[in-house]
Each structure stands twice: as structure tokens, then as C-alpha cells.
Design an enzyme around this catalytic site. Structure first.
Site, PDB file in Angstrom:
ATOM      1  N   TYR A 128      32.876  35.944  36.985  1.00 47.25           N
ATOM      2  CA  TYR A 128      33.563  35.382  38.149  1.00 47.25           C
ATOM      3  C   TYR A 128      34.657  34.400  37.729  1.00 47.25           C
ATOM      4  O   TYR A 128      35.025  33.502  38.484  1.00 47.25           O
ATOM      5  CB  TYR A 128      32.554  34.683  39.069  1.00 47.25           C
ATOM      6  CG  TYR A 128      31.568  35.646  39.680  1.00 47.25           C
ATOM      7  CD1 TYR A 128      31.845  36.313  40.858  1.00 47.25           C
ATOM      8  CD2 TYR A 128      30.347  35.912  39.044  1.00 47.25           C
ATOM      9  CE1 TYR A 128      30.951  37.206  41.411  1.00 47.25           C
ATOM     10  CE2 TYR A 128      29.443  36.807  39.586  1.00 47.25           C
ATOM     11  CZ  TYR A 128      29.751  37.454  40.770  1.00 47.25           C
ATOM     12  OH  TYR A 128      28.864  38.349  41.305  1.00 47.25           O
ATOM     13  N   SER A 129      35.205  34.600  36.553  1.00 48.57           N
ATOM     14  CA  SER A 129      36.136  33.637  35.967  1.00 48.57           C
ATOM     15  C   SER A 129      37.474  33.594  36.698  1.00 48.57           C
ATOM     16  O   SER A 129      38.199  34.600  36.774  1.00 48.57           O
ATOM     17  CB  SER A 129      36.371  33.997  34.497  1.00 48.57           C
ATOM     18  OG  SER A 129      37.438  33.257  33.961  1.00 48.57           O
ATOM     19  N   ASN A 130      37.823  32.405  37.212  1.00 51.73           N
ATOM     20  CA  ASN A 130      39.160  32.204  37.768  1.00 51.73           C
ATOM     21  C   ASN A 130      40.224  32.351  36.683  1.00 51.73           C
ATOM     22  O   ASN A 130      41.341  32.798  36.946  1.00 51.73           O
ATOM     23  CB  ASN A 130      39.261  30.813  38.395  1.00 51.73           C
ATOM     24  CG  ASN A 130      38.376  30.650  39.605  1.00 51.73           C
ATOM     25  OD1 ASN A 130      38.150  31.587  40.350  1.00 51.73           O
ATOM     26  ND2 ASN A 130      37.851  29.447  39.798  1.00 51.73           N
ATOM     27  N   HIS A 131      39.875  31.934  35.468  1.00 48.74           N
ATOM     28  CA  HIS A 131      40.820  32.019  34.359  1.00 48.74           C
ATOM     29  C   HIS A 131      41.182  33.467  34.046  1.00 48.74           C
ATOM     30  O   HIS A 131      42.362  33.791  33.821  1.00 48.74           O
ATOM     31  CB  HIS A 131      40.224  31.335  33.125  1.00 48.74           C
ATOM     32  CG  HIS A 131      40.981  31.595  31.871  1.00 48.74           C
ATOM     33  ND1 HIS A 131      42.251  31.106  31.648  1.00 48.74           N
ATOM     34  CD2 HIS A 131      40.645  32.306  30.756  1.00 48.74           C
ATOM     35  CE1 HIS A 131      42.672  31.509  30.454  1.00 48.74           C
ATOM     36  NE2 HIS A 131      41.729  32.232  29.906  1.00 48.74           N
ATOM     37  N   LEU A 132      40.194  34.348  34.007  1.00 44.05           N
ATOM     38  CA  LEU A 132      40.505  35.761  33.760  1.00 44.05           C
ATOM     39  C   LEU A 132      41.423  36.298  34.852  1.00 44.05           C
ATOM     40  O   LEU A 132      42.388  37.028  34.567  1.00 44.05           O
ATOM     41  CB  LEU A 132      39.221  36.585  33.715  1.00 44.05           C
ATOM     42  CG  LEU A 132      38.323  36.450  32.479  1.00 44.05           C
ATOM     43  CD1 LEU A 132      37.147  37.421  32.579  1.00 44.05           C
ATOM     44  CD2 LEU A 132      39.092  36.686  31.191  1.00 44.05           C
TER      45      LEU A 132
END
Length: 307
Positions: free
Chosen positions: A75-79
Site C-alpha cells: 500500500y506504499s504511497n511512495h511506490l
């Protein structure tokens, strides 16, 4: 990055900087004599939200057109931000995802968005993921991804270049707030924010993961970025609500209520925890009357919704 007729990533992506700063009137704070400001970093860019823009911009420039490999959870915002930047800038991106892909199951909405933006996803087991910074393990991952010439951005985008870029977040606040709170995953935003604050101001980090390991990570990031400690900051580990991607009914209700009160979308995995922490600390009497608090709104709910 200058592959666009001399344009830089900053020129192409057109960020809104400085991000807006607005006061909200909230009786829960006002009864304690405390003001609350919102630093709307969620409005910096429609797709590279908030601190993701600040941390990615110097790394995208350093990539100089090479493929970008980076890391994150499901659930990475960074990805998601890296994938969006790749689409917007015409860069190849690879996301190394913690955990096994579930055979026969669709990607969750966050990873599906990454894939739609052209990011190649490589799932690795958790044991390998924990060792991803070891040179031999990293080299094997890059070979497996057919990306041996890639520019590697660490998990969460937190490295020395990113920390130096986040210093501007503190500088933008100037002397407007006494305490500035930000939710922390890898600690890079807090490390830079604290360095940029005016003298006498403090930064509060609210870790969204369990473990109590961020203190050392932040010190190492400041050492790498500035050669030593910078600014005044502290962490309060009580508000992770069970760990990363965990949202309790109480936290969800708090965030929904904040949205109704102030018309601001509240992202649950990071932003809600920072806002909840500020209110809890205010009610505990942690801030003297007359204190001005600022909360950095680092993201928006995903999938996007309107109020």
C-alpha cells in the site's frame, strides 16, 4: 534531469510551492488555548503528493533518465508516486514489493495504479526484503529485474538528497508554528523538516509503524545529509494503531469527523495518525496555552474521494 530540451523535473511536473498553510478553527484545540494550522502538502502536485514530491524530485534529477528501481509495501504511497512520476516523465520504473503476490488474486487498488502507470512490480519474500540494502542482495534483485543500470531510490524515498530537499518544508513554515507534526514511515521528511525549522521551533514525528527504530534512522539520515544533528525533534510512538496500514474503528471515526468539521480529506494510514496525536497531546496538556501547532498533510485518501 534535462532530457526535455533543458527542462528539469521541477519544470515538467509543475509543483505548487510553497504549499498552502491555513488555520482551522477547532474547539477541541481552542479550549486548551492552542491554534491548529494545516500545511497542505497534499496540494503540491495532483499525483506526486506532498512529501513524495519533495523527496522524489532530487532523486529523479539524479537518475538522469535511467530506469528507477525503488521499494515499498503493498500500500506504499511512495511506490504510487514513483510510478506516476515515471509516466509523466517517460521513465522506466520498477517497484520491489514486500511480500508474495497472491496467485489468482487481483492487485490491490494501490498496486493496480502503479501497474497502470507502467511500473513493473517484483514481489519478494519478507526475509529478502529486509536484506535489500545489502550489496549482494541488491545486486541480485537488480539482475532479476533486468535493471542493473538503474538508479536506486531507497524505501520511502529517504536518502541524503531527499532529506536536504525536505529542509525547505521547514523553511516554508518560518516562524508561523511552534510545533510541527508529521507522520513518519522511514523518517526522511522529519529529518529534513526539523533541519529547516526556525530556531526555537520543534518537530514532532508520529511513527506509523511499530518497533521504535526510527530514532536511530533519523539520526543517520541527518548525519548523511548534513554531517550531524540538525534542529529540535522528538518522536511519540503511541499512535501507530497497531502498525503500518492498520486503521482502527476509533481512528477511522476520528478522521471522518475531522473531514466533516473542516472539509479536508484525511488520509488514514499517515495523516490521521498525526492529527490524532496532536489532539491527544493537546488534551494531555503537552502544549502550553498560546502554542501554535501545524500538521503537515502529506497525502490524500486513496482511491481519491471528494467531500
Amino acid at each position: 534531469m534535462s532530457d526535455n530540451g533543458g527542462m528539469t523535473a521541477l519544470d515538467v511536473l509543475r509543483p505548487r510551492l510553497p504549499s498552502p498553510l491555513r488555520e482551522v478553527r477547532d474547539d477541541r484545540f481552542e479550549r486548551h488555548g492552542v491554534r491548529l494550522l494545516l500545511k497542505r502538502d497534499d496540494l503540491v502536485h495532483p499525483e506526486l503528493i506532498g512529501n513524495k514530491w519533495r523527496k522524489l524530485a532530487p532523486n529523479l534529477a539524479a537518475a538522469a533518465g535511467r530506469p528507477v528501481v525503488t521499494f515499498g509495501g503493498a500500500y506504499s504511497n511512495h511506490l504510487r508516486a514513483t510510478a506516476a512520476a515515471g509516466r509523466l516523465l517517460g521513465l522506466s520504473t520498477v517497484g520491489v514489493v514486500r511480500g508474495h503476490e497472491l496467485a489468482g488474486r487481483p492487485l490491490n487498488p494501490s498496486l493496480a495504479r502503479c501497474a497502470a502507470d507502467g511500473m513493473r512490480l517484483r514481489f519478494v519474500d519478507r526475509a529478502t526484503y529486509r536484506r535489500k540494502t545489502e550489496p549482494a542482495v541488491l545486486a541480485a534483485l537488480l539482475r532479476d529485474c533486468d535493471a542493473e543500470n538503474a538508479y536506486v531510490v531507497p524505501e520511502g524515498g529517504s536518502n541524503a538528497a531527499a532529506v536536504r530537499a525536505c529542509r525547505e518544508l521547514g523553511a516554508e513554515l518560518g516562524d508561523r508554528a511552534d510545533v510541527v507534526a508529521v507522520a513518519c514511515g522511514t523518517g526522511g521528511t522529519l529529518a529534513g523538516l526539523a533541519a529547516g525549522l526556525a530556531p526555537g521551533r520543534r518537530a514532532l514525528g508520529v511513527p506509523v509503524l511499530k518497533g521504535g527504530f526510527l530514532d536511530g534512522d533519523i539520526r543517520r539520515l541527518q548525519q548523511a545529509a548534513f554531517g550531524g544533528p540538525r534542529g529540535a525533534w522528538w518522536l511519540d510512538d503511541r499512535f501507530h494503531f497497531g502498525g503500518y496500514a492498520r486503521v482502527s474503528p476509533a481512528l477511522d471515526a476520528f478522521a471522518a469527523d475531522f473531514e466533516r468539521r473542516h472539509g479536508v480529506p484525511v488520509e488514514r494510514l499517515y495523516v490521521a495518525k498525526a492529527l490524532y496525536a496532536l489532539l491527544a497531546l493537546t488534551e494531555e496538556g503537552a502544549f502550553p496555552r498560546g502554542t501554535t501547532l501545524a500538521a503537515v498533510i502529506t497525502g490524500r485518501p486513496f482511491p481519491e474521494r471528494t467531500l
